[in-house]
Design a protein around this motif. Sequence first.
Motif, PDB file in Angstrom:
ATOM      1  N   ASP A 121       0.882  -1.291   0.081  1.00 58.43           N
ATOM      2  CA  ASP A 121       0.048  -0.038   0.133  1.00 58.43           C
ATOM      3  C   ASP A 121       0.833   1.244  -0.103  1.00 58.43           C
ATOM      4  OD1 ASP A 121      -2.355  -1.343  -0.047  1.00 58.43           O
ATOM      5  OD2 ASP A 121      -2.914  -1.256   2.184  1.00 58.43           O
ATOM      6  N   ALA A 122       1.910   1.264   0.738  1.00 60.90           N
ATOM      7  CA  ALA A 122       2.738   2.445   0.909  1.00 60.90           C
ATOM      8  C   ALA A 122       3.510   2.732  -0.353  1.00 60.90           C
ATOM      9  CB  ALA A 122       3.698   2.212   2.150  1.00 60.90           C
ATOM     10  N   ALA A 123       4.082   1.701  -0.967  1.00 61.52           N
ATOM     11  CA  ALA A 123       4.881   1.685  -2.247  1.00 61.52           C
ATOM     12  C   ALA A 123       3.964   2.176  -3.253  1.00 61.52           C
ATOM     13  CB  ALA A 123       5.485   0.293  -2.719  1.00 61.52           C
ATOM     14  N   ARG A 124       2.715   1.670  -3.294  1.00 58.31           N
ATOM     15  CA  ARG A 124       1.746   2.128  -4.283  1.00 58.31           C
ATOM     16  C   ARG A 124       1.383   3.819  -4.251  1.00 58.31           C
ATOM     17  NH1 ARG A 124      -4.814   0.785  -4.921  1.00 58.31           N
ATOM     18  NH2 ARG A 124      -4.978   1.298  -7.174  1.00 58.31           N
ATOM     19  N   GLU A 126       2.971   5.891  -2.915  1.00 58.99           N
ATOM     20  CA  GLU A 126       4.277   6.919  -3.167  1.00 58.99           C
ATOM     21  C   GLU A 126       4.637   6.802  -4.687  1.00 58.99           C
ATOM     22  OE1 GLU A 126       7.125   5.271  -0.274  1.00 58.99           O
ATOM     23  OE2 GLU A 126       5.895   5.595   1.500  1.00 58.99           O
ATOM     24  N   GLY A 127       4.044   5.962  -5.662  1.00 59.27           N
ATOM     25  CA  GLY A 127       4.455   5.787  -6.763  1.00 59.27           C
ATOM     26  C   GLY A 127       5.517   5.202  -7.140  1.00 59.27           C
ATOM     27  N   ALA A 128       5.894   4.305  -6.064  1.00 61.68           N
ATOM     28  CA  ALA A 128       7.143   3.639  -6.587  1.00 61.68           C
ATOM     29  C   ALA A 128       7.013   2.295  -7.551  1.00 61.68           C
ATOM     30  CB  ALA A 128       7.769   3.073  -5.100  1.00 61.68           C
ATOM     31  N   LEU A 129       5.792   2.048  -7.669  1.00 62.89           N
ATOM     32  CA  LEU A 129       5.683   0.506  -8.402  1.00 62.89           C
ATOM     33  C   LEU A 129       5.707   0.689  -9.864  1.00 62.89           C
ATOM     34  CD1 LEU A 129       2.992  -0.728  -5.935  1.00 62.89           C
ATOM     35  CD2 LEU A 129       5.357  -1.108  -5.843  1.00 62.89           C
ATOM     36  N   ARG A 130       6.032  -0.186 -10.416  1.00 60.80           N
ATOM     37  CA  ARG A 130       5.930  -0.492 -11.873  1.00 60.80           C
ATOM     38  C   ARG A 130       4.606  -1.070 -12.323  1.00 60.80           C
ATOM     39  NH1 ARG A 130      12.032  -2.294 -13.410  1.00 60.80           N
ATOM     40  NH2 ARG A 130      13.108  -1.046 -11.939  1.00 60.80           N
ATOM     41  N   ALA A 131       4.182  -2.210 -11.835  1.00 63.43           N
ATOM     42  CA  ALA A 131       3.064  -2.817 -12.089  1.00 63.43           C
ATOM     43  C   ALA A 131       2.140  -2.211 -11.224  1.00 63.43           C
ATOM     44  CB  ALA A 131       3.082  -4.516 -12.022  1.00 63.43           C
ATOM     45  N   GLU A 132       0.555  -2.725 -11.664  1.00 60.86           N
ATOM     46  CA  GLU A 132      -0.595  -2.369 -10.663  1.00 60.86           C
ATOM     47  C   GLU A 132      -0.620  -3.693  -9.749  1.00 60.86           C
ATOM     48  OE1 GLU A 132      -5.047  -1.131 -10.163  1.00 60.86           O
ATOM     49  OE2 GLU A 132      -4.207  -1.357 -12.424  1.00 60.86           O
ATOM     50  N   HIS A 133      -0.504  -3.345  -8.488  1.00 57.87           N
ATOM     51  CA  HIS A 133      -0.901  -4.497  -7.508  1.00 57.87           C
ATOM     52  C   HIS A 133      -2.164  -4.618  -7.073  1.00 57.87           C
ATOM     53  CE1 HIS A 133       3.413  -6.073  -7.428  1.00 57.87           C
ATOM     54  NE2 HIS A 133       3.592  -4.788  -8.080  1.00 57.87           N
ATOM     55  N   LEU A 134      -2.886  -5.574  -7.153  1.00 55.73           N
ATOM     56  CA  LEU A 134      -4.077  -5.999  -6.658  1.00 55.73           C
ATOM     57  C   LEU A 134      -3.912  -7.095  -5.541  1.00 55.73           C
ATOM     58  CD1 LEU A 134      -6.139  -5.616  -9.837  1.00 55.73           C
ATOM     59  CD2 LEU A 134      -5.706  -4.043  -8.321  1.00 55.73           C
ATOM     60  N   LEU A 135      -4.890  -7.555  -4.893  1.00 52.59           N
ATOM     61  CA  LEU A 135      -4.939  -8.431  -3.921  1.00 52.59           C
ATOM     62  C   LEU A 135      -5.806  -9.608  -3.983  1.00 52.59           C
ATOM     63  CD1 LEU A 135      -3.608  -8.555  -1.107  1.00 52.59           C
ATOM     64  CD2 LEU A 135      -5.511  -7.512   0.012  1.00 52.59           C
ATOM     65  N   HIS A 136      -5.155 -10.980  -3.667  1.00 56.90           N
ATOM     66  CA  HIS A 136      -6.053 -12.124  -3.716  1.00 56.90           C
ATOM     67  C   HIS A 136      -5.711 -12.698  -2.454  1.00 56.90           C
ATOM     68  CE1 HIS A 136      -6.015 -16.630  -5.666  1.00 56.90           C
ATOM     69  NE2 HIS A 136      -6.699 -16.376  -4.744  1.00 56.90           N
ATOM     70  N   LEU A 137      -6.786 -12.815  -1.612  1.00 54.88           N
ATOM     71  CA  LEU A 137      -6.429 -13.700  -0.489  1.00 54.88           C
ATOM     72  C   LEU A 137      -7.100 -14.931  -0.330  1.00 54.88           C
ATOM     73  CD1 LEU A 137      -7.944 -10.632   2.017  1.00 54.88           C
ATOM     74  CD2 LEU A 137      -5.600 -11.262   1.400  1.00 54.88           C
ATOM     75  N   ARG A 138      -5.927 -15.797   0.026  1.00 53.13           N
ATOM     76  CA  ARG A 138      -6.215 -17.321  -0.128  1.00 53.13           C
ATOM     77  C   ARG A 138      -6.841 -17.512   1.176  1.00 53.13           C
ATOM     78  NH1 ARG A 138      -0.728 -19.276  -1.410  1.00 53.13           N
ATOM     79  NH2 ARG A 138      -1.859 -21.079  -1.868  1.00 53.13           N
ATOM     80  N   CYS A 139      -8.037 -18.185   1.075  1.00 49.76           N
ATOM     81  CA  CYS A 139      -8.756 -18.578   2.445  1.00 49.76           C
ATOM     82  C   CYS A 139      -8.569 -20.057   2.856  1.00 49.76           C
ATOM     83  CB  CYS A 139     -10.167 -18.076   2.522  1.00 49.76           C
ATOM     84  SG  CYS A 139     -10.434 -16.269   2.015  1.00 49.76           S
ATOM     85  N   GLU A 140      -7.759 -20.310   3.631  1.00 50.75           N
ATOM     86  CA  GLU A 140      -7.684 -21.637   4.276  1.00 50.75           C
ATOM     87  C   GLU A 140      -8.929 -22.238   5.179  1.00 50.75           C
ATOM     88  OE1 GLU A 140      -6.239 -25.580   3.933  1.00 50.75           O
ATOM     89  OE2 GLU A 140      -5.469 -23.904   3.016  1.00 50.75           O
ATOM     90  N   VAL A 141      -9.899 -22.823   4.664  1.00 48.25           N
ATOM     91  CA  VAL A 141     -11.144 -23.014   5.601  1.00 48.25           C
ATOM     92  C   VAL A 141     -10.753 -23.797   6.820  1.00 48.25           C
ATOM     93  CG1 VAL A 141     -12.655 -22.712   3.467  1.00 48.25           C
ATOM     94  CG2 VAL A 141     -11.688 -25.055   4.262  1.00 48.25           C
ATOM     95  N   THR A 142      -9.752 -24.543   6.821  1.00 47.32           N
ATOM     96  CA  THR A 142      -9.339 -25.296   8.105  1.00 47.32           C
ATOM     97  C   THR A 142      -9.036 -24.536   9.293  1.00 47.32           C
ATOM     98  OG1 THR A 142      -7.130 -25.722   7.494  1.00 47.32           O
ATOM     99  CG2 THR A 142      -9.050 -27.225   6.853  1.00 47.32           C
ATOM    100  N   ASN A 143      -8.470 -23.124   8.966  1.00 48.78           N
ATOM    101  CA  ASN A 143      -7.933 -22.291   9.931  1.00 48.78           C
ATOM    102  C   ASN A 143      -8.988 -21.693  10.875  1.00 48.78           C
ATOM    103  OD1 ASN A 143      -6.455 -20.488  11.531  1.00 48.78           O
ATOM    104  ND2 ASN A 143      -5.895 -19.324   9.731  1.00 48.78           N
ATOM    105  N   PRO A 144      -9.042 -21.994  12.120  1.00 49.82           N
ATOM    106  CA  PRO A 144      -9.943 -21.436  13.203  1.00 49.82           C
ATOM    107  C   PRO A 144      -9.945 -19.789  13.186  1.00 49.82           C
ATOM    108  CG  PRO A 144      -8.754 -23.214  14.080  1.00 49.82           C
ATOM    109  CD  PRO A 144      -8.079 -22.949  13.016  1.00 49.82           C
ATOM    110  N   GLU A 145      -8.685 -19.273  12.850  1.00 48.49           N
ATOM    111  CA  GLU A 145      -8.515 -17.839  12.841  1.00 48.49           C
ATOM    112  C   GLU A 145      -8.999 -17.244  11.490  1.00 48.49           C
ATOM    113  OE1 GLU A 145      -5.436 -16.607  15.995  1.00 48.49           O
ATOM    114  OE2 GLU A 145      -4.541 -18.064  14.594  1.00 48.49           O
ATOM    115  N   LEU A 146      -9.217 -18.049  10.611  1.00 46.75           N
ATOM    116  CA  LEU A 146      -9.540 -17.357   9.101  1.00 46.75           C
ATOM    117  C   LEU A 146     -10.408 -15.981   9.268  1.00 46.75           C
ATOM    118  CD1 LEU A 146      -9.389 -17.447   6.022  1.00 46.75           C
ATOM    119  CD2 LEU A 146     -11.229 -18.950   6.099  1.00 46.75           C
TER     120      LEU A 146
END
Length: 379
Positions: A121-124, A126-146
């Motif tokens: 987020d900070a790098a974006r 500040e205009g420090a990134l070359r590519a556009e970075h989006l977010l993919h959250l991988r949800c492990e359903v076995t995790n009690p803290e998910l």
Amino acid sequence: MEKRIYSNAVVTPEGMVAAEVVIRDGAIAAVDERTGPSAAALDWSGDMLIPGLIDIHTDNLEKHYQPRPGALWDAYGAALAHDGQCAAAGITTVLDSLSLHGRKDGLDRKAALGPMIGAMDAARAEGALRAEHLLHLRCEVTNPELLSLLEPHADHPRLKLLSVMDHTPGQRQTADVGALQARMAAAGKSEDEIQEMLVRRHAGRDPTVAESNRRSVVAFAREYGVPLCAHDDATIEHVDEAHADGCVIAEFPVTLDAARKARDYGMAICMGGPNLVRGGSHSGNLSARLCAEEDLLDILASDYVPLSMLRSAFLLMDLYGWPAEKAVSTVSAGPARALGLSDRGEIAPGQRADLVRVRRPPGGWPAPREVWREGLRVA
């Protein structure tokens, strides 16, 4: 300011043509077919011009945050290193795929999640990134803290994809526990370490928690309008459930039956670029090349090697005779449309001017010579 780029091998949705691409305000204004460049154009004759690549699944940020087991790097520096590697591979849109589960190679993913997202987020900002970075959250359903890990990011503007996963040994990706043990041993794990991992993973799997978490993730995706993908489906029943849950992407199906059923439902089938380049899955599951032979391949993701995407697209042309527009779509328009991104992925009027100039020696690896994002050169 207007820019013009000429290539005698521009890959458009309709096919490969000799054309001049006109860029205004970061977007493609026109694709003018012609036999040579105008006086104002950059002349890229002899090099192919393709859309910027779109990567929906990569573990690469984690690799830079922890470059060696137990050795954490500065999160901002990791973001820059990861970004530079993606851009140099021709990737102009990348979904940083972060797992909401446990540990991997000693990395505490729960502790690492905030620093990695915050640094990007900070790098974006500040205009420090070359590519556009989006977010993919991988949800492990076995995790009690998910849910406690997922819910704080509900309104994150970069969140564009969720996946539901279950990596319990003995099913889906790791159905062959013996093969998993052999891979771990080859990676230097002792027998005691391997057995401890197996006991921990099985002891931590509560079927009630897993089912409740899956239902919660599905509801979350619907509430916030985030596309959902099913990860490592192995059976018809797995795919039936994924379709009922509204999954639009079948990510790394592990059997041909699962891939075929996903196609029947109209789900986009995603496989890993390293799988296709290497000629098989490192975990012994479904081969991306078999998917290509069966025409069951819509998206290629970098998984763990950014440069694998471009190589894979060319292998589809070389090995299976796919036309350039179909092969390139697996790393551009295919992932874009599955994510609901209508502004990129094609060299066509109105699309973002995300472009890659590719040179390839006869029979060799395709190499990105220039990479442009929204009309500006970034690599």
